[in-house]
Structure formats: C-alpha cells, structure tokens
Write a protein that holds these residues in place. Structure first.
Motif, PDB file in Angstrom:
ATOM      1  N   LEU A 156       3.886   5.408  -5.920  1.00 41.91           N
ATOM      2  CA  LEU A 156       3.656   5.477  -7.363  1.00 41.91           C
ATOM      3  C   LEU A 156       2.707   6.629  -7.704  1.00 41.91           C
ATOM      4  N   GLN A 157       1.741   6.904  -6.834  1.00 45.02           N
ATOM      5  CA  GLN A 157       0.856   8.040  -7.070  1.00 45.02           C
ATOM      6  C   GLN A 157       1.625   9.365  -6.962  1.00 45.02           C
ATOM      7  N   PHE A 158       2.581   9.425  -6.011  1.00 44.30           N
ATOM      8  CA  PHE A 158       3.426  10.622  -5.929  1.00 44.30           C
ATOM      9  C   PHE A 158       4.200  10.814  -7.233  1.00 44.30           C
ATOM     10  N   LEU A 159       4.749   9.728  -7.732  1.00 44.79           N
ATOM     11  CA  LEU A 159       5.506   9.820  -8.975  1.00 44.79           C
ATOM     12  C   LEU A 159       4.615  10.240 -10.132  1.00 44.79           C
ATOM     13  N   GLN A 160       3.355   9.803 -10.137  1.00 47.75           N
ATOM     14  CA  GLN A 160       2.441  10.193 -11.201  1.00 47.75           C
ATOM     15  C   GLN A 160       2.199  11.689 -11.176  1.00 47.75           C
ATOM     16  N   ARG A 211       0.837  -1.210   0.000  1.00 43.92           N
ATOM     17  CA  ARG A 211       0.000   0.000   0.000  1.00 43.92           C
ATOM     18  C   ARG A 211       0.864   1.250   0.000  1.00 43.92           C
ATOM     19  N   LEU A 212       1.961   1.211   0.741  1.00 44.78           N
ATOM     20  CA  LEU A 212       2.875   2.355   0.733  1.00 44.78           C
ATOM     21  C   LEU A 212       3.498   2.537  -0.643  1.00 44.78           C
ATOM     22  N   LEU A 261       0.010  16.961  -4.350  1.00 47.44           N
ATOM     23  CA  LEU A 261       0.985  16.277  -3.519  1.00 47.44           C
ATOM     24  C   LEU A 261       0.550  16.289  -2.055  1.00 47.44           C
ATOM     25  N   ARG A 262       0.032  17.430  -1.596  1.00 47.67           N
ATOM     26  CA  ARG A 262      -0.446  17.507  -0.213  1.00 47.67           C
ATOM     27  C   ARG A 262      -1.609  16.548   0.012  1.00 47.67           C
TER      28      ARG A 262
END
Length: 448
Positions: free
Chosen positions: A12-16, A6-7, A35-36
C-alpha cells in the motif's frame, strides 16, 4: 497473518508513492528515490524475520545445536546490510562441556562477534574500492547513517584473498608464437620512496577489434610485488599448462630492458628478448632534446642495425651538448642502447611477426589508473592487495567474488514452524483478495 499483513502494508505504501506521482506531488526522480527507500525497508524487514527465524529454530530444536543450551534471550544486534541497517534479536548460547558462549544465529549468517558490516556490503565496498578512493567507496548510499569510513573500506580490502584460479584447458593450445610483455608502475610509498608493482601479460598476437583498434588475443595478466623469480615461475607455469610448448617456435619477451624483465628469458626456453621501441623513443628524446634531425639520423641507424653509427651520432651530440644534464642523459642513452642491442636486432629479425609492445599502456590502465595517477601514498599490503585485485579484474574476475571466495557459507535453515506458518499465510493471502473483493456485492456497482 502477521507477515502477509506487513507485506500488504508495504504494498500500500508503494501504491501511495505511485499516487503521489500521478497527482504531481513529487517528481519522477523523487518517485524513484522513495520507491527505492520503500523496497530497502522491505528488504530490512525480511532480513530481520529470516535471521530471527534461524534463531527460533536453534532455540526450539536442540538437535540443531548439540551441546549448547540457552543462556540468554533477546539480545539485540545491529548489522549494516545492502538494504541498510538491520536490528534483530538473537539468543546467547552456552556450551555445556567447554563453557563457551556464542550467538549461533550470527555464526550461521557469517557474522563475527564484533562485526557491524556484513560480508555482502564489504564485498560491494571492495568492488567499488578497486575503481575509486576508499573514502568515495564508503559513501555508497544516500543516507548519511549508512555511510562507512575509509578505514572500514581499507580493512575489507585487506581481508580479500585473491584466488589463483587459472584452470588449464582439457587440450593444450598449439600456436607458433607466444608474446610476453612486461613493465612496472611507480607507486608512492607512505613514508617516502616508491613501490614498483610489476605487470606481465601473455598473449597469442593481435587482431582488429570491432572499433578498428588492435586487440590482444587471449591475454592473461600476472603481477604484484613478488620478486622476479616467483613472478616468472608463475608465468612459465601458466604457459606450460595451457600451451603445447613443443610446437612453439619462439616466445617473445618484450619490455624496457630492465634486469627483472630480461630474467624472464632465463626461465622460458625458446625465448627472444625484444626491446620496446617506446622506451627507446623516451631515451632519445631525453638525450637529444628538440633536435629532430639528429633523432631521425639515430633512428635510421637503429633500423639498419648500424651500432657504430648510433654511437658516433651520440658522441657527436655529447661533444655539442650545452649542459652537464644533457651530457649525462646522452651517456645514459648510449649505455642503454649498447646493453640492449640484442633486443634492437630482434626488430629486424622478427619483422612482420613482432608488432610492438604496449606494456606502458597496460600498466597505465591496470595499475596507474588506481595506484599512481592521483596524489596518494600506499603501504606495502595496500599496494600488493590492490595490484592483485586489478590484475584479477583485468583477467575477467570479479572483485566482489574475490572477497567472498573461501568464506564459509553454511546452509540457511529457519524454524520449521515459522516456515509452515509463512506458507499458510501466503496461501491464505493469495485467496483472500478474490474472496473479499469479488464476492461482496456491496463492493460492486454504485456505492456512496
């Protein structure tokens, strides 16, 4: 590997988000907002895991809950945290002897049965409410679902108990003079009239600040709606604990001459009352209006301590006054100067030592900026709590720390099995990228 997976999904969502910025799909401001949001979402997930792990420990380890047995599992709770609304499940326990029921996991994290906002958020709301209105303080997040009402903010503020922590130094300070200045604010009541929270501050004198403006040396503030006896007793207690009063030549008590201010001289030996020149200026302006010649003549008589000349000039102005209102103002001014003549004599006697009183400005910054400079009305408990918080903050304290002061903080203990599983997943996750990416020939070199 559930937790690490899950982390990794969050990562991966941050990278997106970064990829979207690099491809000009969003602006930089949108990038920060997204990002926040992702970081807050991660915070909500971790809070949920930790609280549910605390509950798991209570279920699995009877020694952690002596006398309690499981009554029901899986009850959902929604709690507003600094990361947003968190939904978690916990167990309902029953006590064998007392037939009591409780969510023990809620008690560990400091949540009462009907609480919907956690203490971290409430402390943040109080911190904001000291500077701005309740309504604005409740809109602390961009998402509408996270807003809280002005009533919630007010309740959190009234639950705050400002600590009285003025720790005495190991060695009492030795100074020749001490300065005590006092004034009050005039705060509208909810049902008419005015509250008058009092402000007293103590300092050792003045010095030039970095910007060229004068600064008070070791200023300490006191205030609230307490009566004069309680307030001056607190001030005197502070002086007695912090200063070697045997070596103090004089304690100057400065203010506008109000009875409660002059009463401070009765509590403090070696005290000298000094009348604030600013309030004398206000009285003369109200009495003599726009005539600068007569005002200057009165000031010359005051500076030369010629009481008869002061009264003669005011009688002359009274006779020449063109309205009843003006005559009343002149009469009040004559009485005011006569009653406070000892404070005027102190100007000459202590010239070069006493450099003026700035109580009006301090009341404006400490009290009026929040309590009376806007069209708002206050209850007694509201103005008392806010006044104490503003004084606490003026002394370098934190409103957030004041709210959290004294609240129980039991140790946060999670399930040992859950913690061990988490350690194993972290260790495995740390090795996994090197194994999968570094040791697979298909991932190196040209590939289609």
């Amino acid at each position: 590997m559930e937790i690490v997976q899950r982390l990794r999904q969050r990562y991966l969502q941050f990278l997106q988000v970064v990829v979207d910025v690099l491809t000009d799909e969003v602006s930089y401001r949108d990038f920060e907002d997204r990002l926040r949001q992702e970081l807050d979402a991660l915070g909500r997930d971790i809070v949920k895991w930790v609280v549910e792990s605390c509950d798991e420990r209570l279920r699995e380890e009877p020694q952690a809950r002596p006398g309690w047995v499981v009554a029901r599992r899986g009850d959902e709770k929604q709690l507003l945290t600094p990361f947003g609304m968190v939904s978690y499940e916990r167990t309902y326990f029953r006590h064998r002897a007392g037939k009591q029921y409780a969510y023990l996991a809620d008690a560990i994290i400091g949540v009462t049965p009907h609480q919907r906002v956690n203490d971290g958020v409430k402390a943040r709301l109080v911190e904001r409410a000291v500077e701005q209105s309740y309504r604005k303080s409740g809109r602390w997040a961009q998402e509408e679902a996270w807003h809280v009402s002005a009533q919630t903010v007010m309740t959190a503020l009234r639950q705050t108990r400002v600590p009285d922590e003025r720790k005495a130094p190991g060695t009492k300070r030795r100074v020749k003079y001490l300065f005590v200045e006092a004034d009050e604010d005039h705060v509208p009541r909810q049902h008419g009239g005015r509250w008058q929270p009092r402000l007293v501050y103590v300092h050792e004198g003045w010095r030039d600040g970095p910007d060229g403006r004068r600064q008070l040396v070791r200023a300490q503030y006191f205030g609230g709606l307490e009566d004069s006896q309680e307030l001056w007793s607190t001030v005197w207690g502070y002086l007695d604990r912090h200063y070697d009063l045997e070596h103090v030549a004089a304690i100057f008590v400065a203010g506008d001459g109000a009875g409660w201010i002059r009463k401070g001289c009765e509590y403090m030996p070696k005290s000298v009352f000094v009348l604030d020149r600013y309030h004398v200026h206000k009285q003369l302006s109200e009495a003599l209006g726009g005539g600068p010649e007569r005002r200057q003549a009165v000031w010359r008589a005051l500076d030369s301590l010629n009481a008869h000349e002061v009264q003669r000039l005011l009688r002359e102005a009274y006779q020449q006054a063109d309205s009843h209102h003006r005559r009343q103002a002149i009469r009040r001014t004559a009485t005011y100067l006569r009653r406070n003549w000892d404070g005027i004599r102190a100007w000459r006697r202590w010239e070069g030592i006493w450099h003026g009183c700035s109580a009006e400005g301090h009341v404006s910054h400490v009290y009026a900026a929040r309590l009376s400079s806007r069209p708002m009305a206050w209850s007694r408990v509201g103005v008392q709590t806010m006044a104490r918080l503003r004084v606490w903050q003026a002394n370098g304290g934190s409103a957030r720390a004041a709210y959290l002061h004294g609240k129980p903080q039991p140790p946060l203990k999670v399930s040992s099995r859950w913690l061990q599983r988490l350690r194993e997943e972290v260790e495995t996750g740390r090795l996994l990228p090197a194994e999968t990416l570094g040791n697979l020939p298909a991932l190196r070199g040209h590939r289609t």
